[in-house]
Design an enzyme around this catalytic site. Sequence first.
Site, PDB file in Angstrom:
ATOM      1  NE  ARG A 258      -0.702 -10.848   8.662  1.00 12.99           N
ATOM      2  CZ  ARG A 258      -0.212 -11.969   8.573  1.00 12.99           C
ATOM      3  NH1 ARG A 258       0.122 -12.071  10.201  1.00 12.99           N
ATOM      4  NH2 ARG A 258       0.282 -13.337   7.750  1.00 12.99           N
ATOM      5  CD  GLU A 287       3.769  -6.725  10.660  1.00  9.64           C
ATOM      6  OE1 GLU A 287       4.613  -7.504   9.675  1.00  9.64           O
ATOM      7  OE2 GLU A 287       3.582  -6.743  11.103  1.00  9.64           O
ATOM      8  CG  HIS A 306       5.556 -10.041  11.663  1.00  6.04           C
ATOM      9  ND1 HIS A 306       4.576  -9.706  10.772  1.00  6.04           N
ATOM     10  CD2 HIS A 306       4.505 -11.669  12.077  1.00  6.04           C
ATOM     11  CE1 HIS A 306       3.737 -10.691  11.010  1.00  6.04           C
ATOM     12  NE2 HIS A 306       3.999 -11.122  11.236  1.00  6.04           N
TER      13      HIS A 306
HETATM   14  C1  DGY Z   1       1.873 -16.266   9.533  1.00  4.78           C
HETATM   15  O1  DGY Z   1       1.743 -17.144   8.997  1.00  4.78           O
HETATM   16  O2  DGY Z   1       1.042 -14.992   9.246  1.00  4.78           O
HETATM   17  C2  DGY Z   1       2.874 -15.102  10.122  1.00  4.78           C
HETATM   18  O3  DGY Z   1       1.804 -13.832  10.530  1.00  4.78           O
HETATM   19  C3  DGY Z   1       3.718 -15.699   9.536  1.00  4.78           C
HETATM   20  O4  DGY Z   1       5.279 -15.648   9.997  1.00  4.78           O
END
Ligand code: DGY
Length: 347
Positions: A258, A287, A306
Site C-alpha cells: 500500500r 492513487e 496498482h
Molecule cells: C489487494 O487484493 O489488496 C490488491 O491490492 C488489489 O489489487
Amino acid sequence: MSFYLIQIESHLKILEIAEMAKKVLITRIIPSIAHELLSQAGFDVTVWEGNGPMTQTQLIERAKLVDALLSLGADKLDKHFFNECSHLEIIGQFAVGFDNIDVSEATLKKIPVGNTPFVLNNATADVAFGLMIAVSRKMFYQHKSIARGEWKHFQPLKNLGIELTGKTLGIFGLGRIGMVMAQRCIGAYNMKVIYHNRTRHEEAEKKLGCNYVTFEELLQQSDVLSVHSILSNETRGIFNKLAFQKMKPSAIFINTSRGAVHNETDLIEALTTGVIWGAGLDVTNPEPMDANNPLLSIPNAAVLPHIGSGTVEARNGMARLAAENIIEFYKSGKVPHCVNPSVLKKK
Ligand code: DGY
C-alpha cells in the site's frame, strides 16, 4: 377475519420473506464468475456498472437496498458507512487488503468481512520481482529515452545498472506474497533473505532459510527492500526520511503493498539526493498518481498503476473467493476467509 386466519396469513408472510432471495450489490464490474456463482446460489445480484467507483453517498444509497455487499478497495467503508448501513449481513471484499474498511466498526455492528487471500500471491510477487529487475537496470527510463530520440550511440558509461545476484533481499512483512517474492529471488539470483515482521515466522525461516532481523537491521542490510506488509497504524508512513537515511546508498526500495506505507515526499528526496539508489512502486499515495509526479521522470524509479493482482488467473480467483465468502456465510454461517472471525463466533 378470524384470529386463526390472521395467524395463518402472517405465518405464510414469514415463510415468504424467509424464502425471498438475499440481495447482493457488487460495487464494480468484476470477473463474471462472481455474479454467476451468486446467481446460481439463488441470490438477487445487482452490479454497479459505472466506469469508476461510486461516491460514498451513492454507495450508501445502494447498500441500503441490499443484504450483502461485494466491495472493492476503492469503496470507503468507514464509521459513517457502517452507521448508515448497519443492516448489512456480510461484506465480501474483492481484494486481500481491507484497509478501506473500518473492520472494528464492522465488528461492532457484527458484520463479518471476507477477503481473498492466496489467489493473488504469484501475480503480486511477479510485479515486485519485475519492478526489482526494472529498477536495477533503469528499464522504464531507458525505454522512454528511445521514445525521446536519445538512442544515438553505445554508451559505455551512461545509465549503468546494478546486478542482483548474491545480494540481500529484505522483506518487510513476510507473509504469503513476501514468501513467493523471496522464493523467486532465491531461485533466480541466489539472494540471501532477511525479514522483519511483528512476530517471527518460523515456518518461513525453515522453508526459505531466511533470518529474522530488527527493523533497523532490515534497513541497514538490505540491497533490495521489498514491502509486503498490510497498511495499519503501525506501518503507515514507516518508510520515511529517517528510514531511508538508514538504508544503503545502493539500495532499491520496492513497494507492492500500500502506498501509504512509505512517505512519497521523503522517497522522492531520498532518490534525488542519492540517499538510496532506486525505487519500484506498484502502489502510490494517493492513487491514482498525478501524471506530473516527479517519480515518473526519475531514472532509477519505476511506477505501475496498482496492477499487482492484475492477471486473469488472480482476478478470477478473487471474484470466486469473494462470492464464496458470501454464499458460504448464508449456507453455513461460516466465511472461508474472514478478517473478523470473532463476529461469527458470537452469532
Ligand atoms: C489487494 O487484493 O489488496 C490488491 O491490492 C488489489 O489489487
